[in-house]
Write a protein that holds these residues in place. Sequence first.
Motif, PDB file in Angstrom:
ATOM      1  N   SER A   1       1.507   8.962   2.136  1.00 49.29           N
ATOM      2  CA  SER A   1       0.927   7.760   2.582  1.00 49.29           C
ATOM      3  C   SER A   1       2.027   6.801   3.327  1.00 49.29           C
ATOM      4  N   ARG A   2       1.565   6.251   4.399  1.00 47.38           N
ATOM      5  CA  ARG A   2       2.227   5.152   5.313  1.00 47.38           C
ATOM      6  C   ARG A   2       2.782   4.130   4.480  1.00 47.38           C
ATOM      7  N   ASP A   3       2.314   3.789   3.270  1.00 45.95           N
ATOM      8  CA  ASP A   3       2.499   2.740   2.596  1.00 45.95           C
ATOM      9  C   ASP A   3       3.417   2.944   1.337  1.00 45.95           C
ATOM     10  N   MET A   4       3.597   4.180   1.363  1.00 50.51           N
ATOM     11  CA  MET A   4       4.645   4.594   0.250  1.00 50.51           C
ATOM     12  C   MET A   4       5.970   3.920  -0.277  1.00 50.51           C
ATOM     13  N   THR A   5       6.590   3.690   0.831  1.00 50.32           N
ATOM     14  CA  THR A   5       7.841   3.070   0.866  1.00 50.32           C
ATOM     15  C   THR A   5       7.623   1.510   0.174  1.00 50.32           C
ATOM     16  N   HIS A   6       6.654   0.978   0.797  1.00 53.03           N
ATOM     17  CA  HIS A   6       6.444  -0.622   0.431  1.00 53.03           C
ATOM     18  C   HIS A   6       5.779  -0.403  -0.950  1.00 53.03           C
ATOM     19  N   ASP A   7       5.084   0.532  -1.368  1.00 54.69           N
ATOM     20  CA  ASP A   7       4.362   0.755  -2.728  1.00 54.69           C
ATOM     21  C   ASP A   7       5.703   0.818  -3.674  1.00 54.69           C
ATOM     22  N   TYR A   8       6.305   1.631  -3.509  1.00 53.59           N
ATOM     23  CA  TYR A   8       7.559   1.867  -4.446  1.00 53.59           C
ATOM     24  C   TYR A   8       8.571   0.511  -4.555  1.00 53.59           C
ATOM     25  N   LEU A   9       8.679  -0.030  -3.489  1.00 51.95           N
ATOM     26  CA  LEU A   9       9.467  -1.488  -3.487  1.00 51.95           C
ATOM     27  C   LEU A   9       8.814  -2.283  -4.453  1.00 51.95           C
ATOM     28  N   GLU A  10       7.572  -2.527  -4.146  1.00 52.59           N
ATOM     29  CA  GLU A  10       6.578  -3.664  -4.895  1.00 52.59           C
ATOM     30  C   GLU A  10       6.357  -3.461  -6.398  1.00 52.59           C
ATOM     31  N   ALA A  11       6.282  -1.943  -6.734  1.00 52.18           N
ATOM     32  CA  ALA A  11       6.210  -1.665  -7.924  1.00 52.18           C
ATOM     33  C   ALA A  11       7.540  -1.593  -8.791  1.00 52.18           C
ATOM     34  N   VAL A  12       8.783  -1.245  -8.327  1.00 48.97           N
ATOM     35  CA  VAL A  12       9.878  -1.431  -9.144  1.00 48.97           C
ATOM     36  C   VAL A  12      10.390  -2.938  -9.186  1.00 48.97           C
ATOM     37  N   ILE A  13       9.926  -3.660  -8.012  1.00 50.36           N
ATOM     38  CA  ILE A  13      10.037  -5.154  -8.239  1.00 50.36           C
ATOM     39  C   ILE A  13       9.557  -5.888  -9.658  1.00 50.36           C
ATOM     40  N   GLY A  14       8.063  -5.394  -9.602  1.00 52.58           N
ATOM     41  CA  GLY A  14       7.487  -5.721 -10.757  1.00 52.58           C
ATOM     42  C   GLY A  14       7.877  -5.445 -11.997  1.00 52.58           C
ATOM     43  N   LEU A  15       8.338  -4.152 -12.130  1.00 51.30           N
ATOM     44  CA  LEU A  15       8.815  -3.617 -13.300  1.00 51.30           C
ATOM     45  C   LEU A  15      10.122  -4.364 -13.738  1.00 51.30           C
ATOM     46  N   ARG A  16      10.941  -4.786 -13.016  1.00 47.82           N
ATOM     47  CA  ARG A  16      12.093  -5.594 -13.125  1.00 47.82           C
ATOM     48  C   ARG A  16      11.732  -6.720 -14.346  1.00 47.82           C
ATOM     49  N   ALA A  17      10.606  -7.584 -14.135  1.00 50.81           N
ATOM     50  CA  ALA A  17      10.242  -8.610 -15.010  1.00 50.81           C
ATOM     51  C   ALA A  17       9.428  -7.881 -16.410  1.00 50.81           C
ATOM     52  N   MET A  18       9.527  -6.989 -16.248  1.00 48.67           N
ATOM     53  CA  MET A  18       8.714  -6.228 -17.728  1.00 48.67           C
ATOM     54  C   MET A  18       9.712  -5.299 -18.702  1.00 48.67           C
ATOM     55  N   CYS A  19      10.833  -5.100 -18.219  1.00 44.77           N
ATOM     56  CA  CYS A  19      11.369  -4.222 -18.999  1.00 44.77           C
ATOM     57  C   CYS A  19      12.946  -4.493 -18.861  1.00 44.77           C
ATOM     58  N   ASP A  20      13.926  -3.896 -19.600  1.00 43.42           N
ATOM     59  CA  ASP A  20      15.297  -4.102 -19.611  1.00 43.42           C
ATOM     60  C   ASP A  20      16.062  -3.056 -18.455  1.00 43.42           C
ATOM     61  N   MET A  21      15.616  -2.077 -18.562  1.00 49.57           N
ATOM     62  CA  MET A  21      16.297  -0.877 -17.750  1.00 49.57           C
ATOM     63  C   MET A  21      15.178  -0.056 -16.804  1.00 49.57           C
ATOM     64  N   ILE A  22      15.660   0.170 -15.723  1.00 49.76           N
ATOM     65  CA  ILE A  22      14.354   1.057 -14.951  1.00 49.76           C
ATOM     66  C   ILE A  22      15.583   2.173 -13.981  1.00 49.76           C
ATOM     67  N   VAL A  23      15.035   3.425 -14.534  1.00 53.32           N
ATOM     68  CA  VAL A  23      15.678   4.613 -14.091  1.00 53.32           C
ATOM     69  C   VAL A  23      14.828   5.338 -13.008  1.00 53.32           C
TER      70      VAL A  23
ATOM     71  N   TYR B   1      -2.231   2.986  -7.928  1.00 57.58           N
ATOM     72  CA  TYR B   1      -3.250   2.575  -8.931  1.00 57.58           C
ATOM     73  C   TYR B   1      -2.510   1.056  -9.651  1.00 57.58           C
ATOM     74  N   ALA B   2      -1.229   0.987  -9.465  1.00 60.07           N
ATOM     75  CA  ALA B   2      -0.540  -0.155 -10.035  1.00 60.07           C
ATOM     76  C   ALA B   2      -1.129  -1.429  -9.416  1.00 60.07           C
ATOM     77  N   PHE B   3      -1.583  -1.177  -7.990  1.00 59.51           N
ATOM     78  CA  PHE B   3      -1.993  -2.219  -7.155  1.00 59.51           C
ATOM     79  C   PHE B   3      -3.317  -2.637  -7.585  1.00 59.51           C
ATOM     80  N   VAL B   4      -4.183  -1.678  -8.002  1.00 63.30           N
ATOM     81  CA  VAL B   4      -5.736  -1.723  -8.342  1.00 63.30           C
ATOM     82  C   VAL B   4      -5.799  -2.392  -9.950  1.00 63.30           C
TER      83      VAL B   4
END
Length: 263
Positions: A93-115, A62-65
């Motif tokens: 989902s076959r797109d799961m790996t891609h979705d995780y990558l895109e989401a984490v990349i997007g989070l990098r600009a929003m916060c200081d730390m990602i765990v 839903y992050a991409f919607v």
Amino acid sequence: MTQAAITFVTGGSGGIGKSTAARMLAHALGSARLRTALVDGNPGQQSQRAWLNVPDSKALEYAFVDGLQSALVRPRDTGGMFALLAGPADPHSRDMTHDYLEAVIGLRAMCDMIVVDADRVDGRLWDDPASFAGGVMRPMVETGGARILFRIGQSGSQTDDGLAALDAIRRPDRIRAVAVAPPGVKPWPARRWRALLDGLAEYGGVDEWDEASRRLIDSHACGWAHGMEPDWLRGACIWMGVDPHAWNPAEGGRSWLPWSRTR
């Protein structure tokens, strides 16, 4: 804008508290006044979803919607000093790996730390680009500057599986290994762990489970009270770049509300 540091919490076997450690780490970072996101990166198990009682309406896809901001579960709902990005609604989902990558990349600009609470890793998974370990963790460690906080047990197969996984990854410059001693078990001395981990990872101390740990879990807390973090956890935060003075009570604590504003 400085991009957030990424740390994957994983290990070479199950049952060594990876999800609990990831949640505690995210909570400690938030308590140190760092805008922190916790990502539920174990799509099959999704322990964070279960522990934090996250509804099905919050999911990775839903992050991409609706956008990342809408997909995040905020601290007022997690009960911790972090926001959560839940796992996928469809863990196959076959797109799961891609979705995780895109989401984490997007989070990098929003916060200081990602765990990232990740599943176990071994040599086969590390070499498989379709797996979370090989498709998300590996490229982010090898080319994206991410780190790994590695949990390793001190009993038989947990030790052997952990050492085998570290040997397969072979990035001692990016890995800090924390030993796990269960209740009633005397922790191995630091010199023994350093010898075992030589050339594989930096030694990060022992997470020794005791009565205080049990009370913390029984109370359903997301982490330790600010300033009460055990040495292994505080050391992990400093390894990630946190100012060692962040645990001065006058400089942190719950008076600061993380994720109260967007930026």
